[in-house]
Design a protein around this motif. Structure first.
Motif, PDB file in Angstrom:
ATOM      1  N   THR A 159       1.682   3.168  -2.585  1.00 39.86           N
ATOM      2  CA  THR A 159       2.928   2.653  -2.009  1.00 39.86           C
ATOM      3  C   THR A 159       3.113   3.155  -0.581  1.00 39.86           C
ATOM      4  N   GLN A 160       3.977   2.483   0.157  1.00 39.00           N
ATOM      5  CA  GLN A 160       4.287   2.918   1.516  1.00 39.00           C
ATOM      6  C   GLN A 160       4.968   4.285   1.496  1.00 39.00           C
ATOM      7  N   ASP A 161       5.768   4.535   0.489  1.00 38.50           N
ATOM      8  CA  ASP A 161       6.444   5.824   0.378  1.00 38.50           C
ATOM      9  C   ASP A 161       5.424   6.958   0.247  1.00 38.50           C
ATOM     10  N   ARG A 162       4.373   6.744  -0.534  1.00 40.93           N
ATOM     11  CA  ARG A 162       3.340   7.769  -0.685  1.00 40.93           C
ATOM     12  C   ARG A 162       2.621   8.009   0.651  1.00 40.93           C
ATOM     13  N   VAL A 163       2.328   6.927   1.355  1.00 38.58           N
ATOM     14  CA  VAL A 163       1.663   7.037   2.656  1.00 38.58           C
ATOM     15  C   VAL A 163       2.550   7.792   3.643  1.00 38.58           C
ATOM     16  N   ASP A 164       3.853   7.476   3.647  1.00 41.16           N
ATOM     17  CA  ASP A 164       4.783   8.149   4.560  1.00 41.16           C
ATOM     18  C   ASP A 164       4.906   9.633   4.234  1.00 41.16           C
ATOM     19  N   GLN A 165       4.939   9.968   2.953  1.00 45.41           N
ATOM     20  CA  GLN A 165       5.015  11.375   2.565  1.00 45.41           C
ATOM     21  C   GLN A 165       3.766  12.134   3.010  1.00 45.41           C
ATOM     22  N   PHE A 166       2.607  11.506   2.889  1.00 47.46           N
ATOM     23  CA  PHE A 166       1.372  12.152   3.327  1.00 47.46           C
ATOM     24  C   PHE A 166       1.400  12.362   4.842  1.00 47.46           C
ATOM     25  N   ALA A 167       1.927  11.380   5.567  1.00 48.63           N
ATOM     26  CA  ALA A 167       2.036  11.504   7.021  1.00 48.63           C
ATOM     27  C   ALA A 167       2.950  12.665   7.401  1.00 48.63           C
ATOM     28  N   ASN A 168       4.035  12.839   6.656  1.00 50.67           N
ATOM     29  CA  ASN A 168       4.962  13.937   6.939  1.00 50.67           C
ATOM     30  C   ASN A 168       4.316  15.296   6.689  1.00 50.67           C
TER      31      ASN A 168
ATOM     32  N   GLN B 219       1.926  -5.432  10.891  1.00 49.45           N
ATOM     33  CA  GLN B 219       1.920  -6.851  10.552  1.00 49.45           C
ATOM     34  C   GLN B 219       1.552  -7.721  11.750  1.00 49.45           C
ATOM     35  N   LYS B 220       1.889  -7.244  12.958  1.00 49.30           N
ATOM     36  CA  LYS B 220       1.635  -8.020  14.170  1.00 49.30           C
ATOM     37  C   LYS B 220       0.276  -7.705  14.799  1.00 49.30           C
ATOM     38  N   GLU B 221      -0.100  -6.427  14.820  1.00 51.39           N
ATOM     39  CA  GLU B 221      -1.256  -6.012  15.601  1.00 51.39           C
ATOM     40  C   GLU B 221      -2.474  -5.589  14.776  1.00 51.39           C
ATOM     41  N   SER B 222      -2.263  -5.168  13.557  1.00 55.18           N
ATOM     42  CA  SER B 222      -3.397  -4.685  12.762  1.00 55.18           C
ATOM     43  C   SER B 222      -4.249  -5.852  12.267  1.00 55.18           C
ATOM     44  N   PRO B 223      -5.567  -5.712  12.275  1.00 53.61           N
ATOM     45  CA  PRO B 223      -6.430  -6.772  11.723  1.00 53.61           C
ATOM     46  C   PRO B 223      -6.238  -6.942  10.221  1.00 53.61           C
ATOM     47  N   PHE B 224      -5.610  -5.950   9.571  1.00 58.81           N
ATOM     48  CA  PHE B 224      -5.371  -6.016   8.135  1.00 58.81           C
ATOM     49  C   PHE B 224      -3.992  -6.585   7.799  1.00 58.81           C
ATOM     50  N   LYS B 225      -3.152  -6.795   8.828  1.00 57.52           N
ATOM     51  CA  LYS B 225      -1.825  -7.403   8.685  1.00 57.52           C
ATOM     52  C   LYS B 225      -0.892  -6.597   7.789  1.00 57.52           C
ATOM     53  N   THR B 226      -1.202  -5.341   7.616  1.00 57.81           N
ATOM     54  CA  THR B 226      -0.354  -4.438   6.842  1.00 57.81           C
ATOM     55  C   THR B 226      -0.757  -3.012   7.173  1.00 57.81           C
ATOM     56  N   THR B 227       0.045  -2.049   6.760  1.00 59.28           N
ATOM     57  CA  THR B 227      -0.330  -0.656   6.949  1.00 59.28           C
ATOM     58  C   THR B 227      -1.442  -0.281   5.971  1.00 59.28           C
ATOM     59  N   ILE B 228      -2.157   0.783   6.304  1.00 57.72           N
ATOM     60  CA  ILE B 228      -3.239   1.253   5.446  1.00 57.72           C
ATOM     61  C   ILE B 228      -3.046   2.745   5.156  1.00 57.72           C
ATOM     62  N   ALA B 229      -3.580   3.187   4.037  1.00 62.62           N
ATOM     63  CA  ALA B 229      -3.496   4.601   3.671  1.00 62.62           C
ATOM     64  C   ALA B 229      -4.457   5.420   4.523  1.00 62.62           C
TER      65      ALA B 229
ATOM     66  N   PHE C  42     -15.628   6.500   3.983  1.00 65.24           N
ATOM     67  CA  PHE C  42     -14.537   5.567   3.691  1.00 65.24           C
ATOM     68  C   PHE C  42     -14.994   4.160   4.081  1.00 65.24           C
ATOM     69  N   PRO C  43     -15.742   3.478   3.186  1.00 63.55           N
ATOM     70  CA  PRO C  43     -16.345   2.182   3.520  1.00 63.55           C
ATOM     71  C   PRO C  43     -15.345   1.074   3.836  1.00 63.55           C
ATOM     72  N   TYR C  44     -14.140   1.145   3.214  1.00 63.48           N
ATOM     73  CA  TYR C  44     -13.171   0.065   3.427  1.00 63.48           C
ATOM     74  C   TYR C  44     -11.756   0.641   3.358  1.00 63.48           C
ATOM     75  N   PRO C  45     -10.856   0.184   4.230  1.00 59.82           N
ATOM     76  CA  PRO C  45      -9.492   0.730   4.233  1.00 59.82           C
ATOM     77  C   PRO C  45      -8.706   0.348   2.984  1.00 59.82           C
ATOM     78  N   VAL C  46      -7.896   1.283   2.527  1.00 61.29           N
ATOM     79  CA  VAL C  46      -7.015   1.026   1.384  1.00 61.29           C
ATOM     80  C   VAL C  46      -5.674   0.542   1.934  1.00 61.29           C
ATOM     81  N   LYS C  47      -5.395  -0.734   1.766  1.00 58.13           N
ATOM     82  CA  LYS C  47      -4.145  -1.304   2.274  1.00 58.13           C
ATOM     83  C   LYS C  47      -2.967  -0.834   1.428  1.00 58.13           C
ATOM     84  N   THR C  48      -1.840  -0.656   2.081  1.00 65.39           N
ATOM     85  CA  THR C  48      -0.631  -0.283   1.354  1.00 65.39           C
ATOM     86  C   THR C  48      -0.296  -1.369   0.335  1.00 65.39           C
ATOM     87  N   GLY C  49      -0.022  -0.953  -0.879  1.00 69.65           N
ATOM     88  CA  GLY C  49       0.214  -1.898  -1.966  1.00 69.65           C
ATOM     89  C   GLY C  49      -1.016  -2.128  -2.824  1.00 69.65           C
TER      90      GLY C  49
END
Length: 228
Positions: free
Chosen positions: A100-109, A125-135, A174-181
């Motif tokens: 989840t995004q909450d887990r990613v944010d907690q790790f960032a903190n 969503q606008k600039e990333s090639p994955f169109k979402t945040t990643i872990a 890390f062969p492939y990014p883990v997208k949030t969600g």
């Protein structure tokens, strides 16, 4: 040109050719090529271990070098024999976990890593090639104890052990990014077990599967020491 400079030139040239060759490959062929290199490296490691264990005489005969045997307890011996029979097998598949995004944010903190690729949803969503945040890659790595049930007292793999120690990692990718969600789970394959003083050293290759994605989010060789 000095000899050392020539050798350096040859090394750099061969590395460039290998890099260009890999870029030319399709993703599928590149994966097979990586598997080929991995298998070759594995066999080379076993050959080097054999060379260390044997001494070659002048007449070409090879004689095993005498080594001081490692004394292990009956519990360690029993576990060693059990694990030896499973070398190369997948020994565990974990439960699915949603990132989840909450887990990613907690790790960032906790780590101080607030790069926008991980935490800025609108920008991603606008600039990333994955169109979402990643872990974070290290977030995925830090979840390995949970994903492999290593911290679950009800599912202990080494119930008779006095102590289990995380000895480290031999290799992490890390062969492939883990997208949030995304939903992920870990597969563990036993690759080596060795007697050590008062216990065993166990190596497992852990691959983090991303549901619906062919490539894993993380591949690591975990080294654990079990003491009896």
């Amino acid at each position: 040109m000095k000899k050392i400079d020539i050798n350096k030139y040859k090394t750099d040239f061969m590395q460039k050719i290998a890099f260009d060759f890999k870029q030319w490959m399709s993703p599928a062929i590149r994966d097979y090529y990586a598997l080929f290199l991995k298998t070759t490296h594995y066999k080379r490691a076993h050959l080097l271990a054999w060379i260390k264990e044997y001494s070659v005489l002048e007449n070409g005969r090879s004689v095993k070098v005498a080594q001081q045997p490692i004394q292990v307890s009956s519990e360690a011996r029993e576990l060693f024999l059990c694990l030896q029979a499973k070398i190369g097998e997948e020994v565990h598949v974990g439960e699915w976990l949603t990132i989840t995004q909450d887990r990613v944010d907690q790790f960032a903190n906790v780590t101080g890593d607030h790069q926008w690729l991980h935490n800025d949803v609108e920008r991603a969503q606008k600039e990333s090639p994955f169109k979402t945040t990643i872990a974070h890659g290290f977030l995925t790595l830090s979840l390995l104890p949970y994903l492999t049930d290593s911290v679950n007292p009800e599912r202990s793999s080494y119930a008779n052990a006095k102590m289990t120690v995380n000895y480290g990692l031999n290799k992490v990718r890390f062969p492939y990014p883990v997208k949030t969600g995304s939903v992920i789970r870990a597969h563990s394959r036993l690759i080596k077990v060795s007697p050590i003083k008062r216990g065993l050293e166990i190596e497992k290759e852990i691959s983090v599967e991303i549901h619906g994605t062919r490539r894993p989010g993380c591949v690591a060789v975990s080294v654990v020491r079990v003491y009896f």
